[in-house]
Design an enzyme around this catalytic site. Sequence first.
Site, PDB file in Angstrom:
ATOM      1  N   GLY A 208      24.661  43.890 -29.568  1.00 50.68           N
ATOM      2  CA  GLY A 208      25.971  44.468 -28.998  1.00 50.68           C
ATOM      3  C   GLY A 208      25.982  45.896 -28.232  1.00 50.68           C
ATOM      4  O   GLY A 208      25.062  46.381 -27.760  1.00 50.68           O
ATOM      5  N   ASN A 209      27.125  46.583 -28.185  1.00 48.78           N
ATOM      6  CA  ASN A 209      27.227  47.782 -27.469  1.00 48.78           C
ATOM      7  C   ASN A 209      28.057  48.547 -27.883  1.00 48.78           C
ATOM      8  O   ASN A 209      29.108  48.106 -29.079  1.00 48.78           O
ATOM      9  CB  ASN A 209      27.155  47.671 -25.960  1.00 48.78           C
ATOM     10  CG  ASN A 209      28.491  46.768 -25.405  1.00 48.78           C
ATOM     11  OD1 ASN A 209      29.454  47.211 -25.879  1.00 48.78           O
ATOM     12  ND2 ASN A 209      28.266  45.774 -24.959  1.00 48.78           N
ATOM     13  N   TYR A 210      28.210  49.756 -27.552  1.00 49.03           N
ATOM     14  CA  TYR A 210      29.171  50.748 -28.343  1.00 49.03           C
ATOM     15  C   TYR A 210      30.728  50.608 -27.751  1.00 49.03           C
ATOM     16  O   TYR A 210      31.670  51.245 -28.196  1.00 49.03           O
ATOM     17  CB  TYR A 210      28.689  52.393 -28.165  1.00 49.03           C
ATOM     18  CG  TYR A 210      27.632  52.568 -28.966  1.00 49.03           C
ATOM     19  CD1 TYR A 210      27.504  52.270 -30.214  1.00 49.03           C
ATOM     20  CD2 TYR A 210      26.355  52.970 -28.207  1.00 49.03           C
ATOM     21  CE1 TYR A 210      26.196  52.757 -30.884  1.00 49.03           C
ATOM     22  CE2 TYR A 210      25.249  53.318 -28.906  1.00 49.03           C
ATOM     23  CZ  TYR A 210      25.186  53.084 -30.236  1.00 49.03           C
ATOM     24  OH  TYR A 210      24.131  53.627 -30.998  1.00 49.03           O
TER      25      TYR A 210
END
Length: 398
Positions: A208-210
């Site tokens: 995923g990412n932030y």
Amino acid sequence: MLQGKKIVLGITGSIAAYKSCLIIRQLIKKGAEVQVVITPAGKEFITPVTLSALTSKPVISEFFAQRDGTWHSHVDLGLWADAMLIAPATASSIGKMANGVADNMLITTYLSMKAPVFIAPAMDLDMYAHPSTQKNLKTLQSYGNHIIEPGTGFLASKLEGKGRMEEPENIVDCLEQFFARKESMKGKKVLITAGPTYEKIDPVRFIGNYSSGKMGFALANECANRGAWVELVCGPVSSAMQVNNQSIHRTDVESAHEMFEACKALYPSMDSAILCAAVADFAPERTAEQKIKRTGDDMVIRLKPNPDIAASLGKMKKKGQTLVGFALETNDEESNAQVKLKKKNFDFIVLNSLKDEGAGFRTDTNKITIITADTKKDYPLKPKEEVAKDIVDNLECL
Ligand code: CTP
């Protein structure tokens, strides 16, 4: 713009309550109808007699009118209003609104409100600067409420001169501008993507990412506030991220593939799309059916490319449709953004650089540059709600 508008004016217990009279006078002069709802503490600062004389309406404060037992329906007020303005709003009322503490008529009215809500905080600087007040104001902003305060509307980052209630004429100006904008996207349909995507490795792990989704949600609120119908397609965001606007239809997805399918189906019937999501470019080639166990050896996950949603919509784009993209870059920002603008057939691209403090992921602020094929405009650091206004202003000029 305020002619015939129905405004619920909430007054809480601050010394600035006397300025509510000036707000009422100006609203009425501009043709608005004003219904005052006042908290018990508010009545310590200004009398209901003055307020009802100015508005030509009885002031509502209790659930029942003490004189004849009439039931005041907060639900009806929520449906009646075109806007609710809470001015002055004390730290205590702001806290109750942010946390749903419905212990007086004003807060129940706020919680039932279907119309846009404007909040003008009034307190001393220490109370305003306290992390608790800041957190509550941010929460209210994330619900799509408009915070009206002196200066640039910054929360937290710049505190001098803050806490004091904005001057009545500026508060009324804000409402007027809002109603002027409200009509500007009437009949338009906008697709907005927001948040990250999760690409499954196994039943418990993902890539995923932030991205928090805040920028996309702010854009959705802004377009809806201007009268557009918004299709918001969002990846996995925190449960605190909620939309509170009947003109926003939200579709939750998890992976880039799901986002791609949702966008492909929606875009043909849209006037515009703003692609704000941080889409994972790659996904594991295979998702393990069972949780992957530690073996002691190195572990290799082979990745396959995900569909490029933006490039696909860029190809689908018909005459009259517009497409806006984002670029989050760490280096060679402008030239990378120019390449993406062309490659994905965007009408303009919103560039944020990770080099700029307060920009990009996991912040409430953003600092953007808007780039078209032949123009470039830099904007200062602003809360994401204000950045959304700049982006949508540009969209409306296309
Ligand atoms: N985007 C998209 N689908 C993807 C990747 C990106 O729709 N699979 C969109 C983003 O929402 C954004 C724009 O494309 O509006 C640019 O995203 P970015 O990740 O910066 O671009 P990439 O094409 O992935 O380029 P790179 O990762 O090489 O910088």
